[in-house]
Design a protein around this motif. Structure first.
Motif, short mmCIF file in Angstrom:
data_model
loop_
_atom_site.label_atom_id
_atom_site.label_comp_id
_atom_site.label_asym_id
_atom_site.label_seq_id
_atom_site.Cartn_x
_atom_site.Cartn_y
_atom_site.Cartn_z
N VAL A 107 44.52 140.54 110.62
CA VAL A 107 43.98 141.84 111.16
C VAL A 107 42.49 141.54 111.49
CG1 VAL A 107 44.82 143.11 109.25
CG2 VAL A 107 42.47 142.28 108.83
N ASP A 108 41.96 142.22 112.50
CA ASP A 108 40.79 142.15 113.30
C ASP A 108 39.81 143.15 113.51
OD1 ASP A 108 41.26 139.22 113.85
OD2 ASP A 108 43.03 139.92 115.15
N SER A 109 40.15 144.24 112.85
CA SER A 109 39.14 145.16 113.04
C SER A 109 39.19 146.02 111.70
CB SER A 109 39.55 146.30 114.16
OG SER A 109 40.84 146.85 113.75
N PRO A 110 38.37 146.94 111.31
CA PRO A 110 38.18 147.66 110.15
C PRO A 110 39.56 148.64 110.06
CG PRO A 110 36.15 147.92 111.35
CD PRO A 110 36.94 147.11 112.35
N GLU A 111 39.96 149.13 111.28
CA GLU A 111 41.24 150.02 111.39
C GLU A 111 42.52 149.21 110.73
OE1 GLU A 111 38.94 149.87 113.85
OE2 GLU A 111 37.96 151.80 113.34
N ASP A 112 42.40 147.93 111.57
CA ASP A 112 43.64 147.11 111.03
C ASP A 112 43.69 146.82 109.65
OD1 ASP A 112 44.51 146.76 113.70
OD2 ASP A 112 43.96 144.86 113.94
N MET A 113 42.39 146.57 109.13
CA MET A 113 42.40 146.13 107.70
C MET A 113 42.98 147.34 106.74
SD MET A 113 41.45 144.10 105.37
CE MET A 113 40.16 143.02 105.67
N ARG A 114 42.58 148.56 106.92
CA ARG A 114 42.89 149.88 106.36
C ARG A 114 44.33 149.78 106.67
NH1 ARG A 114 39.36 153.44 104.53
NH2 ARG A 114 37.81 152.95 106.24
N ARG A 115 44.89 149.73 107.67
CA ARG A 115 46.38 149.89 107.78
C ARG A 115 47.20 148.86 107.30
NH1 ARG A 115 46.11 149.76 113.13
NH2 ARG A 115 45.90 151.95 113.34
N MET A 116 46.71 147.69 107.10
CA MET A 116 47.39 146.56 106.74
C MET A 116 47.57 146.82 105.04
SD MET A 116 49.22 143.98 106.65
CE MET A 116 48.98 142.85 108.43
N VAL A 117 46.56 147.27 104.69
CA VAL A 117 46.56 147.47 103.23
C VAL A 117 47.46 148.71 102.68
CG1 VAL A 117 45.12 148.23 100.82
CG2 VAL A 117 44.23 146.60 102.52
N ARG A 118 47.49 149.66 103.60
CA ARG A 118 48.51 150.60 103.35
C ARG A 118 49.82 150.22 103.65
NH1 ARG A 118 44.86 155.42 106.20
NH2 ARG A 118 43.50 155.43 104.57
N THR A 119 50.10 149.42 104.77
CA THR A 119 51.40 148.89 105.08
C THR A 119 51.93 148.33 103.67
OG1 THR A 119 50.85 149.11 107.54
CG2 THR A 119 52.90 147.80 106.46
N LEU A 120 51.12 147.42 103.42
CA LEU A 120 51.55 146.51 102.17
C LEU A 120 51.91 147.34 100.90
CD1 LEU A 120 49.26 143.39 102.65
CD2 LEU A 120 51.65 143.62 103.22
N HIS A 121 51.15 148.37 100.66
CA HIS A 121 51.41 149.29 99.60
C HIS A 121 52.92 150.00 99.88
CE1 HIS A 121 50.81 152.47 96.82
NE2 HIS A 121 50.79 153.32 97.63
N LYS A 122 53.10 150.28 101.06
CA LYS A 122 54.35 151.13 101.41
C LYS A 122 55.31 150.02 101.07
CE LYS A 122 56.51 153.45 105.12
NZ LYS A 122 56.15 153.71 106.76
N GLU B 248 40.48 150.74 99.58
CA GLU B 248 41.97 151.06 99.98
C GLU B 248 42.78 150.73 98.74
OE1 GLU B 248 43.83 152.97 102.26
OE2 GLU B 248 41.88 153.74 102.36
N ALA B 249 42.32 149.62 98.12
CA ALA B 249 43.38 149.12 97.28
C ALA B 249 42.99 149.81 95.83
CB ALA B 249 42.69 147.32 96.94
N HIS B 250 41.78 150.10 95.66
CA HIS B 250 41.31 150.81 94.34
C HIS B 250 41.58 152.31 94.54
CE1 HIS B 250 38.19 147.71 93.04
NE2 HIS B 250 39.43 146.91 93.01
N ARG B 251 41.83 152.76 95.65
CA ARG B 251 42.36 154.22 95.89
C ARG B 251 43.85 154.33 95.74
NH1 ARG B 251 44.98 156.92 99.61
NH2 ARG B 251 45.31 155.26 101.02
N LEU B 252 44.49 153.25 95.85
CA LEU B 252 45.93 153.11 95.44
C LEU B 252 46.23 152.69 94.01
CD1 LEU B 252 47.14 151.55 98.78
CD2 LEU B 252 47.55 154.10 98.10
N GLY B 253 45.28 152.39 93.34
CA GLY B 253 45.30 151.80 91.97
C GLY B 253 45.83 150.57 91.75
N LYS B 254 45.61 149.84 92.73
CA LYS B 254 45.86 148.22 92.79
C LYS B 254 44.64 147.42 92.47
CE LYS B 254 50.88 149.27 94.38
NZ LYS B 254 51.58 149.16 95.27
N THR B 255 44.85 146.06 92.26
CA THR B 255 43.81 145.07 92.13
C THR B 255 43.69 144.38 93.51
OG1 THR B 255 45.22 143.41 91.34
CG2 THR B 255 43.75 144.77 89.63
#
Ligand SMILES: [Zn+2]
Length: 427
Positions: free
Chosen positions: A154-169, A206-213
Motif C-alpha cells: 500500500v502507498d497511500s492513506p486510502e490504500d492503507m485503510r482499504r487493505m485493512v478492511r480487505t484483510l478483515h473481509k 481501523e484494526a481497533h474499530r474491527l476489534g482486532k490487534t
C-alpha cells in the motif's frame, strides 16, 4: 470426559503450583482444575490419565511465526518459487513442527495472500495437526518494501485503510504492518522507516474499530517511535538496529514503551545464541527493555533463514540468555502473551472454561527453561498429539555463516576499529 493427573499442575495466570493436581477435560475445554483428591463425584467415571512425576502447564504461545517460510537457508526464494498448493504443504509442515515442541497457539505475522486463513481453518476443523493459528495474512508494506512478495503493498492513506478492511473481509485474526524495512528483503533496510506515522495510525484505528490487534514490524529507532505513537498492540523485533551495527538502544524510548500499553515481541530466536556469541560487543535491546519493565511476549520469527519452527524451546533459552528469568520467559509464552494477543478467554492458562491446551514436561520449567525439551504430553484443544521427534538445534557452522551475519560482524569490527586510538608512530 478425560481426567489428567500429575504431581504438579501450574495454574492461573501466574503459573502457581498445584501439587497432585487434576484437570478434567470435556471435548475441547477444561471444565475443572483442582487437587486430584478433591475431584467432584460427577467426574468419577472419567477416563483417567495419570502422568505421574511431571509438571503440567498451559500449551505454549509463539507470538511471531511465518508458516510459509521453511527455516532453511533461503526461505524467501522458496516462498517466491512455490505456487499456492505447494506453499500450503510447507505451511502445514511448519504448523506440525510447532505443535511438536509444545506450541499450541501461534501468530503468523506474514504469509502470502490469505493462504494462512485456509491453513488456520484446516487445523481448527481437524484436517491437519497444528497450533491454534492467529493469522495476519500478508504483512502490509510499501511498494517494493519489506516482504512485498506476500502481496500486501500500500502507498497511500486510502490504500492503507482499504487493505485493512480487505484483510478483515478475508477473516484474518490480526494485522501486521511493516514500520521499517527488514533484513530479508533486498532493497529494504531495517533502519529505514517505511510509513509516515499518520498512515500507521490509520491502520491502528481501523484494526481497533474491527476489534482486532495490530502488530508493527520495527527495527530502527524512527520506525519504533512511529509505531509506538500510532498505538500498535505489539512492536515486533524492537531491535534498535542501526546501519553501522552499533548499539541503537534509546533509553527514553524504551521507558516510553514500558509505560505504554504496547508490548514488545522481540523475536528472540534460537539463533540469537549464535548472534550473542559472534557479536560479543553488541548490546541486545531485549535485556534493556525487560529491565525497563516493558511487557514482553515470547516470539521467534520462526521460518526465517536458519530459524526452524521446531526450535521454539531453544528460542526460550535465548530469552533467558538475554537476561530474563525462566519464570518470566514462561509467563511471556503463556498467560502474558494470551492477554496481549486478546485471547486470554481461550488460552494461556489452565482454567475451567478455557481450551484444553496442555503440555507436560519432566522437571519444573519455572526454574530451568530447558525442562521444556523433555516433553511428555501434548494436548491441543482437547486432542492428544504425539509429537514428532525434534532435532537437536545446532550452532551455525563458523565457516558458512549467513551473509547478513557476516555483514553485521564486519560492521561491528569496523566500528570497533574506528573507536580504537590511532597508533602513534615512534621514531
Ligand atoms: Zn517476521
Amino acid at each position: 470426559m478425560r481426567i489428567i493427573t500429575a504431581r504438579r499442575v501450574l495454574v492461573g495466570a501466574g503459573l502457581d503450583t498445584l501439587e497432585n493436581g487434576g484437570v478434567v477435560i470435556d471435548g475441547d475445554r477444561v471444565v475443572w482444575v483442582g487437587p486430584a483428591s478433591e475431584l467432584p463425584g460427577e467426574f468419577a467415571g472419567g477416563d483417567v490419565t495419570a502422568l505421574g512425576d511431571v509438571t503440567v502447564l498451559p500449551g505454549l504461545i509463539d507470538a511471531h511465526v511465518h508458516l510459509g517460510f521453511d527455516g532453511g537457508p533461503n526461505p524467501v526464494d522458496r516462498m517466491m518459487a512455490e505456487n499456492d498448493a505447494r506453499q500450503v504443504a510447507t505451511m502445514l509442515r511448519s504448523a506440525r513442527e510447532l505443535l511438536s515442541c509444545g506450541v499450541t497457539t501461534a501468530r503468523d505475522l506474514g504469509s502470502r495472500d490469505l493462504l494462512g486463513v485456509a491453513v488456520r481453518d484446516a487445523i481448527l476443523d481437524g484436517t491437519a495437526d497444528g497450533p491454534r493459528m492467529l493469522v495476519a495474512g500478508p504483512a502490509i508494506t510499501v511498494t517494493g518494501g519489506h516482504c512485498w512478495f506476500m502481496n500486501g503493498e500500500v502507498d497511500s492513506p486510502e490504500d492503507m485503510r482499504r487493505m485493512v478492511r480487505t484483510l478483515h473481509k478475508g477473516t484474518v485474526d490480526c494485522f501486521k504492518v511493516m514500520s521499517t524495512g527488514g533484513n530479508m528483503t533486498s532493497g529494504s533496510a531495517p533502519w529505514h522507516a517505511q510509513f509516515p506515522q499518520d498512515d500507521l495510525a490509520i491502520a491502528v484505528d481501523e484494526a481497533h474499530r474491527l476489534g482486532k490487534t495490530i502488530a508493527a514490524h520495527a527495527h530502527g529507532v524512527e520506525g519504533i517511535r512511529r509505531a509506538l505513537a500510532a498505538g500498535v498492540d505489539t512492536i515486533e523485533h524492537c531491535s534498535f538496529q542501526t546501519e553501522d551495527g552499533s548499539d541503537g538502544y534509546d533509553e527514553e524510548l524504551g521507558a516510553q514503551i514500558a509505560a505504554s500499553a504496547t508490548a514488545v515481541s522481540p523475536t528472540c530466536s534460537a539463533r540469537m545464541k549464535d548472534f550473542m556469541r559472534l557479536l560479543p560487543g553488541r548490546r541486545w535491546a531485549l535485556g534493556d527493555l525487560y529491565r525497563a519493565g516493558a511487557t514482553i511476549i515470547a516470539s521467534t520469527d520462526s521460518g526465517i533463514d536458519h530459524n526452524p519452527h521446531w526450535a521454539f524451546v531453544s528460542a526460550l533459552e535465548s530469552m533467558v540468555a538475554a537476561g530474563m528469568t525462566p519464570r518470566d520467559v514462561l509467563l511471556s509464552a503463556t498467560s502474558v502473551s494470551a492477554r496481549v494477543l486478546g485471547i486470554d478467554d481461550a488460552a494461556g492458562r489452565i482454567d475451567a472454561g478455557l481450551a484444553a491446551d496442555l503440555i507436560a514436561v519432566h522437571g519444573d520449567p519455572r526454574d530451568d527453561i530447558a525442562a521444556l525439551h523433555d516433553l511428555r504430553f501434548v494436548m491441543a484443544r482437547g486432542a492428544e498429539f504425539t509429537p514428532d521427534p525434534v532435532p537437536v538445534f545446532a550452532p551455525l557452522d563458523p565457516d558458512d555463516l549467513p551473509d547478513m551475519l557476516v555483514r553485521m560482524i564486519e560492521a561491528q569490527e569496523s566500528a570497533h576499529a574506528k573507536s580504537e586510538p590511532e597508533p602513534v608512530e615512534v621514531g
